[in-house]
Design a protein around this motif. Structure first.
Motif, PDB file in Angstrom:
ATOM      1  N   GLY A  87      24.043  40.910  50.600  1.00 21.63           N
ATOM      2  CA  GLY A  87      25.225  40.672  49.778  1.00 21.63           C
ATOM      3  C   GLY A  87      25.709  39.237  49.845  1.00 21.63           C
ATOM      4  O   GLY A  87      25.892  38.684  50.926  1.00 21.63           O
ATOM      5  N   MET A 145      29.383  37.792  51.840  1.00 23.62           N
ATOM      6  CA  MET A 145      29.850  38.680  52.908  1.00 23.62           C
ATOM      7  C   MET A 145      30.011  37.892  54.200  1.00 23.62           C
ATOM      8  O   MET A 145      29.216  37.016  54.496  1.00 23.62           O
ATOM      9  CB  MET A 145      28.850  39.817  53.144  1.00 23.62           C
ATOM     10  CG  MET A 145      28.747  40.792  51.998  1.00 23.62           C
ATOM     11  SD  MET A 145      27.422  42.020  52.233  1.00 23.62           S
ATOM     12  CE  MET A 145      27.901  42.791  53.759  1.00 23.62           C
ATOM     13  N   ASN A 187      33.587  42.176  51.958  1.00 27.16           N
ATOM     14  CA  ASN A 187      32.468  42.786  51.237  1.00 27.16           C
ATOM     15  C   ASN A 187      32.124  42.023  49.959  1.00 27.16           C
ATOM     16  O   ASN A 187      32.887  41.171  49.500  1.00 27.16           O
ATOM     17  CB  ASN A 187      32.812  44.244  50.897  1.00 27.16           C
ATOM     18  CG  ASN A 187      33.058  45.063  52.135  1.00 27.16           C
ATOM     19  OD1 ASN A 187      32.176  45.192  52.977  1.00 27.16           O
ATOM     20  ND2 ASN A 187      34.266  45.610  52.261  1.00 27.16           N
ATOM     21  N   VAL A 188      30.990  42.365  49.380  1.00 28.00           N
ATOM     22  CA  VAL A 188      30.513  41.721  48.155  1.00 28.00           C
ATOM     23  C   VAL A 188      31.527  41.849  47.027  1.00 28.00           C
ATOM     24  O   VAL A 188      31.739  40.906  46.260  1.00 28.00           O
ATOM     25  CB  VAL A 188      29.158  42.329  47.710  1.00 28.00           C
ATOM     26  CG1 VAL A 188      28.703  41.748  46.387  1.00 28.00           C
ATOM     27  CG2 VAL A 188      28.106  42.095  48.773  1.00 28.00           C
ATOM     28  N   ASP A 189      32.198  42.997  46.926  1.00 25.30           N
ATOM     29  CA  ASP A 189      33.143  43.227  45.834  1.00 25.30           C
ATOM     30  C   ASP A 189      34.515  42.605  46.077  1.00 25.30           C
ATOM     31  O   ASP A 189      35.441  42.811  45.305  1.00 25.30           O
ATOM     32  CB  ASP A 189      33.266  44.729  45.546  1.00 25.30           C
ATOM     33  CG  ASP A 189      33.857  45.512  46.708  1.00 25.30           C
ATOM     34  OD1 ASP A 189      34.212  44.905  47.757  1.00 25.30           O
ATOM     35  OD2 ASP A 189      33.976  46.748  46.585  1.00 25.30           O
TER      36      ASP A 189
END
Length: 160
Positions: A97, A100, A137-139
């Motif tokens: 990712g 991250m 996180n990636v999102d």
């Protein structure tokens, strides 16, 4: 008494003679100017002692420096934890990712927001929590994080 230390430093390969020249000093007659070593800048405190540097600057022989320091790319998890404790963000090179990273959230407290917390700590109570590791996180969301066994044994941690 024995000591062990961890510091995050900036290092530039430089011979003893080059360091003395950089500082505007004459090399003492009893020193070998061809000694390999490093200009080391300590950025974690201390009064700057060389113009153009934000931290305290000194010179370290290569053998002693190499025995005490590792690059911040390719660290074992133990050194990554030490970097976290100093306020750095860390990530694994092997993570798929983008963006991250893990960081340390220090112990603190927050106002009770749920009914369960209000029932236990009072309507205007503060909920204490212990320090923990969090992952971005990636999102873009953040979650609490604990390493897996393979992450704790990996040697591909880096400061980001």
């Amino acid at each position: 008494m024995r000591h062990i230390g961890t510091k995050i430093v900036i290092a530039l390969a430089m011979t003893r003679a080059a360091y003395n020249e950089y500082r505007g000093w004459s090399l003492p007659a009893n020193e070998d100017g061809n000694d390999d070593g490093y200009l080391v800048e300590y950025t974690d405190g201390g009064k700057p002692n060389v113009a153009g540097h934000a931290g305290y600057v000194s010179w370290s022989p290569k053998e002693q420096f190499d025995a005490a320091y590792r690059e911040t790319n390719g660290m074992p998890f133990g050194l990554a934890v030490e970097a976290l404790k100093k306020g750095a963000r860390v990530a694994r090179a092997g993570w798929n990712g983008k963006g991250m990273f893990v960081y340390l959230v220090p112990a603190a407290s927050y106002p009770a927001a749920t009914q369960v917390a209000k029932d236990h700590f009072g309507a205007d109570g503060m909920v204490p929590y212990n320090a923990y590791m969090a992952i971005k996180n990636v999102d873009g969301t953040v979650s609490t994080w604990a390493p897996s066994g393979s992450e704790a044994l990996a040697d591909d941690w880096a400061m980001v």
